[in-house]
Design a protein around this motif. Sequence first.
Motif, mmCIF file in Angstrom:
data_model
loop_
_atom_site.group_PDB
_atom_site.id
_atom_site.type_symbol
_atom_site.label_atom_id
_atom_site.label_comp_id
_atom_site.label_asym_id
_atom_site.label_seq_id
_atom_site.Cartn_x
_atom_site.Cartn_y
_atom_site.Cartn_z
ATOM 1 N N ALA A 155 -13.574 4.887 -14.135
ATOM 2 C CA ALA A 155 -12.056 4.605 -14.215
ATOM 3 C C ALA A 155 -11.865 3.190 -14.036
ATOM 4 N N ARG A 156 -10.897 2.632 -14.929
ATOM 5 C CA ARG A 156 -10.471 1.301 -14.870
ATOM 6 C C ARG A 156 -9.812 0.522 -13.747
ATOM 7 N N THR A 157 -10.037 -0.248 -13.229
ATOM 8 C CA THR A 157 -9.620 -0.889 -11.954
ATOM 9 C C THR A 157 -8.365 -1.122 -12.369
ATOM 10 N N GLY A 158 -7.296 -0.817 -11.368
ATOM 11 C CA GLY A 158 -5.911 -1.237 -11.574
ATOM 12 C C GLY A 158 -5.632 -2.823 -11.514
ATOM 13 N N PHE A 159 -4.500 -3.100 -12.039
ATOM 14 C CA PHE A 159 -4.221 -4.607 -11.983
ATOM 15 C C PHE A 159 -3.138 -4.777 -10.952
ATOM 16 N N VAL A 160 -3.420 -5.551 -9.905
ATOM 17 C CA VAL A 160 -2.317 -5.847 -9.036
ATOM 18 C C VAL A 160 -1.169 -6.695 -9.452
ATOM 19 N N PRO A 180 -5.866 -2.734 8.903
ATOM 20 C CA PRO A 180 -6.963 -2.224 8.887
ATOM 21 C C PRO A 180 -7.071 -2.042 7.336
ATOM 22 N N ASP A 181 -8.459 -1.740 7.076
ATOM 23 C CA ASP A 181 -8.896 -1.833 5.607
ATOM 24 C C ASP A 181 -8.356 -0.696 4.756
ATOM 25 N N GLY A 182 -8.077 0.487 5.608
ATOM 26 C CA GLY A 182 -7.607 1.749 5.053
ATOM 27 C C GLY A 182 -5.863 1.601 4.487
ATOM 28 N N LEU A 183 -5.320 0.767 5.289
ATOM 29 C CA LEU A 183 -3.990 0.466 4.815
ATOM 30 C C LEU A 183 -3.905 -0.411 3.603
ATOM 31 N N TRP A 184 -4.878 -1.310 3.704
ATOM 32 C CA TRP A 184 -4.931 -2.438 2.292
ATOM 33 C C TRP A 184 -5.272 -1.508 1.205
ATOM 34 N N LEU A 185 -5.973 -0.697 1.361
ATOM 35 C CA LEU A 185 -6.663 0.107 0.127
ATOM 36 C C LEU A 185 -5.452 0.935 -0.385
ATOM 37 N N ALA A 186 -4.633 1.506 0.596
ATOM 38 C CA ALA A 186 -3.409 2.431 0.137
ATOM 39 C C ALA A 186 -2.312 1.724 -0.709
ATOM 40 N N VAL A 187 -2.189 0.293 -0.085
ATOM 41 C CA VAL A 187 -1.156 -0.556 -0.513
ATOM 42 C C VAL A 187 -1.715 -0.867 -2.123
ATOM 43 N N ARG A 188 -2.822 -1.335 -2.062
ATOM 44 C CA ARG A 188 -3.428 -1.826 -3.305
ATOM 45 C C ARG A 188 -3.108 -0.719 -4.463
ATOM 46 N N GLN A 189 -3.648 0.445 -3.978
ATOM 47 C CA GLN A 189 -3.720 1.585 -5.017
ATOM 48 C C GLN A 189 -2.223 2.098 -5.338
ATOM 49 N N TYR A 190 -1.333 1.886 -4.452
ATOM 50 C CA TYR A 190 0.036 1.995 -4.745
ATOM 51 C C TYR A 190 0.716 1.101 -5.778
ATOM 52 N N LEU A 191 0.249 -0.398 -5.439
ATOM 53 C CA LEU A 191 0.819 -1.275 -6.597
ATOM 54 C C LEU A 191 0.029 -1.313 -7.930
ATOM 55 N N THR A 192 -1.118 -0.807 -7.852
ATOM 56 C CA THR A 192 -1.582 -0.367 -9.247
ATOM 57 C C THR A 192 -1.232 0.630 -9.996
ATOM 58 N N ARG A 193 -0.452 1.699 -9.543
ATOM 59 C CA ARG A 193 -0.122 2.894 -10.002
ATOM 60 C C ARG A 193 1.388 3.018 -9.746
ATOM 61 N N MET A 194 2.152 2.285 -9.199
ATOM 62 C CA MET A 194 3.551 2.386 -8.966
ATOM 63 C C MET A 194 4.274 2.479 -10.485
ATOM 64 N N MET A 205 7.263 5.693 -1.237
ATOM 65 C CA MET A 205 5.897 5.308 -0.671
ATOM 66 C C MET A 205 5.902 3.948 -0.469
ATOM 67 N N ALA A 206 6.989 3.064 -1.153
ATOM 68 C CA ALA A 206 6.925 1.652 -0.881
ATOM 69 C C ALA A 206 7.479 1.590 0.562
ATOM 70 N N GLN A 207 8.536 2.295 0.801
ATOM 71 C CA GLN A 207 9.138 2.187 2.048
ATOM 72 C C GLN A 207 8.214 2.416 3.244
ATOM 73 N N ARG A 208 7.366 3.447 3.114
ATOM 74 C CA ARG A 208 6.517 3.801 4.081
ATOM 75 C C ARG A 208 5.418 3.204 4.176
ATOM 76 N N LEU A 209 4.953 2.560 3.245
ATOM 77 C CA LEU A 209 3.665 1.417 3.235
ATOM 78 C C LEU A 209 4.129 0.201 4.011
ATOM 79 N N ALA A 210 5.439 -0.192 3.440
ATOM 80 C CA ALA A 210 6.160 -1.521 4.015
ATOM 81 C C ALA A 210 6.260 -1.280 5.607
ATOM 82 N N ALA A 211 6.606 -0.296 5.891
ATOM 83 C CA ALA A 211 7.028 -0.109 7.217
ATOM 84 C C ALA A 211 5.644 -0.133 8.097
#
Length: 324
Positions: A155-160, A180-194, A205-211
């Motif tokens: 899979a192509r790595t998404g561009f943040v 934590p690293d898990g939250l960073w990964l979730a934020v990065r995946q959201y930004l690449t696929r939003m 999803m953006a509101q929950r991650l931002a909170a």
Amino acid sequence: MSELVTGEAVALELRPAKLPSRALAVLLDLVLAVVAYVVVMMVLAVSTASLDEAAQLALSIATFLLVLVGGPIAVETLSHGRSLGKLAFGLRVVRDDGGPIRFRHALVRGAIGVVEILMTFGVVACIASLVSARGRRLGDVFAGTLVVRERIPAARTGFVPPPPPWLAGRFAGLDLSAVPDGLWLAVRQYLTRMQQLDPRVSAGMAQRLAADLAERTGTPVPGDLPPAAFLAAVVHERQSREARQAFGGGGGVPSDGFAPPMAAPSAQPVAAPAAQPVTAPAAPSMAHGSTPQPPQAPLAPASAPPREESPAADRPVTGFAPPA
């Protein structure tokens, strides 16, 4: 995905091969084996024409076993589960724990394959593969093996996306150590696929991650920023800090140019005692007045400063000249 547990209790996620790709790989192997069998039989027919029928029948049976049965077993053993057909379709035979197969695994698979593939034209193998949860035929079940896919499209790595330019440096003082690293990964995946998500789902999803990110950093989300922009700005700040740590270097304490000045105080007390013996005889010389030579005899210690300046000459990088 199929989770296999190795002998070291490490879970491996492997993708079992589907029935169509396995069938095509077996068909290619059979075509090559039959071609090799026909060529060998033609050579034997020419070379053993003088033998009787019993000997020719024995040779034909031995050739069948060696080429159509022993050939695939030898190929899978030497290639660790990669026959020519499986190599062409990106498949491989592995053990249940994910390790490479050995001769006994290939022998059991080949012996049972004669019955379920050659004698039944692959009907038994197809039925067993459809019934099995991981697509295994009877040979795989008895041998404890599994056919998996090796070539999986990466899979192509998404561009943040970067934050707006006016947000650069706004969160420079933010404490990111508790995220934590898990939250960073979730934020990065959201930004690449939003951009691929439904707008309402993306906003939620953006509101929950931002909170979550604001709770970890102890700083609330600014009211003038959309949650997605806040996430992008914080991720950009983290990447900037990592880049400065990796490539900026720790230039706070240079050790080459400024280490010698620490030795300057040691040179100054050495020069001060040398100046005191010179000034002490100077008072009697002023008293006698007419005999300046004896007071200048103690000036022989003036040769001492060159002896004390010689270590300083070894350290010219300080630029420090001790007072006379």
